[in-house]
Motif scaffolding. Sequence first.
Motif, short mmCIF file in Angstrom:
data_model
loop_
_atom_site.label_atom_id
_atom_site.label_comp_id
_atom_site.label_asym_id
_atom_site.label_seq_id
_atom_site.Cartn_x
_atom_site.Cartn_y
_atom_site.Cartn_z
N PRO A 18 1.07 -1.29 0.06
CA PRO A 18 -0.10 0.17 0.07
C PRO A 18 0.96 1.38 0.00
O PRO A 18 2.13 1.03 0.23
N ALA A 19 0.09 2.66 -0.15
CA ALA A 19 0.77 3.60 -0.17
C ALA A 19 1.60 4.06 0.97
O ALA A 19 2.50 4.85 1.04
N THR A 20 1.38 3.39 2.04
CA THR A 20 2.21 3.83 3.35
C THR A 20 3.46 2.84 3.53
O THR A 20 4.37 3.03 4.23
N SER A 21 3.76 1.87 2.27
CA SER A 21 4.91 1.05 2.49
C SER A 21 6.30 1.66 2.08
O SER A 21 5.98 2.50 1.10
N PRO A 22 7.20 1.46 2.90
CA PRO A 22 8.37 1.90 2.32
C PRO A 22 8.99 1.52 0.96
O PRO A 22 9.61 2.52 0.24
N ALA A 23 8.49 0.49 0.40
CA ALA A 23 8.85 0.02 -0.62
C ALA A 23 8.07 0.84 -1.85
O ALA A 23 8.99 1.23 -2.69
N TYR A 24 6.76 1.09 -1.50
CA TYR A 24 6.34 2.16 -2.28
C TYR A 24 6.90 3.33 -2.68
O TYR A 24 7.09 4.07 -3.43
N GLN A 25 7.30 3.85 -1.34
CA GLN A 25 7.79 5.35 -1.22
C GLN A 25 9.06 5.32 -1.98
O GLN A 25 9.35 6.22 -2.81
N THR A 26 9.83 4.33 -1.86
CA THR A 26 11.28 3.98 -2.79
C THR A 26 10.86 4.14 -4.09
O THR A 26 11.64 4.77 -4.93
N CYS A 27 9.91 3.18 -4.62
CA CYS A 27 9.52 3.06 -6.10
C CYS A 27 9.29 4.58 -6.52
O CYS A 27 9.72 4.90 -7.60
N ILE A 28 8.41 5.38 -6.00
CA ILE A 28 7.79 6.59 -6.44
C ILE A 28 9.40 7.66 -6.67
O ILE A 28 9.29 8.19 -7.45
N GLU A 29 10.00 7.49 -5.64
CA GLU A 29 11.11 8.57 -5.54
C GLU A 29 12.20 8.01 -6.70
O GLU A 29 12.70 8.97 -7.37
#
Length: 187
Positions: A41-52
């Motif tokens: 989900p959007a709260t996942s660190p992996a999601y945040q890393t992917c976005i960045e």
Amino acid sequence: MRGVRGLAAFAVAALAMGAPAQAQEDRAQLCVNQCLFNHGPATSPAYQTCIEQMCGETPEAGPQRDASAPRWRSESVSGAHAAVIDVGDRSLNYMCQPGGPAVIGISGLGGAADDTRISVDGRTFTQPFVARNGILYTTADAASPLVGALMSGNGVEVASGGSSGTFPLTGSRAAIETAARACGIRP
């Protein structure tokens, strides 16, 4: 090299795609959606890393990079998939089709195929190249040291016919993995 010829049309189509403002917005949204699908989900660190790494932004802060800075992106056209980066009038592409081989295509350098050299972080890879319609192609087998270096290095240099081009590799891993996965390849 028959697979290389089959992907030549895809490479030309991918390179010829325009980038109007609406298409750039659609690509940005597609990137965010891919990160959510693969790393949510959007709260996942992996999601945040992917976005960045892939999209160049965080949902809260907006764009983090210079909009004119080259970025790796994933593209799909007519069943073929690619990881692409453009630097000026030069382009480096990892391309594949489900059930077919993967290739690396470089446009904008000119030169003869037998004169082409590719290196990642100063390490030269001996690769046979084929030239078709001004684009240089080489194989990109999943287990090849070159593909591994493109996914983990900092920069790549390609030289051909007295001309050379450099491409950053930040974000290349996610873009190549996305294209490869869409083709059923495990890099």
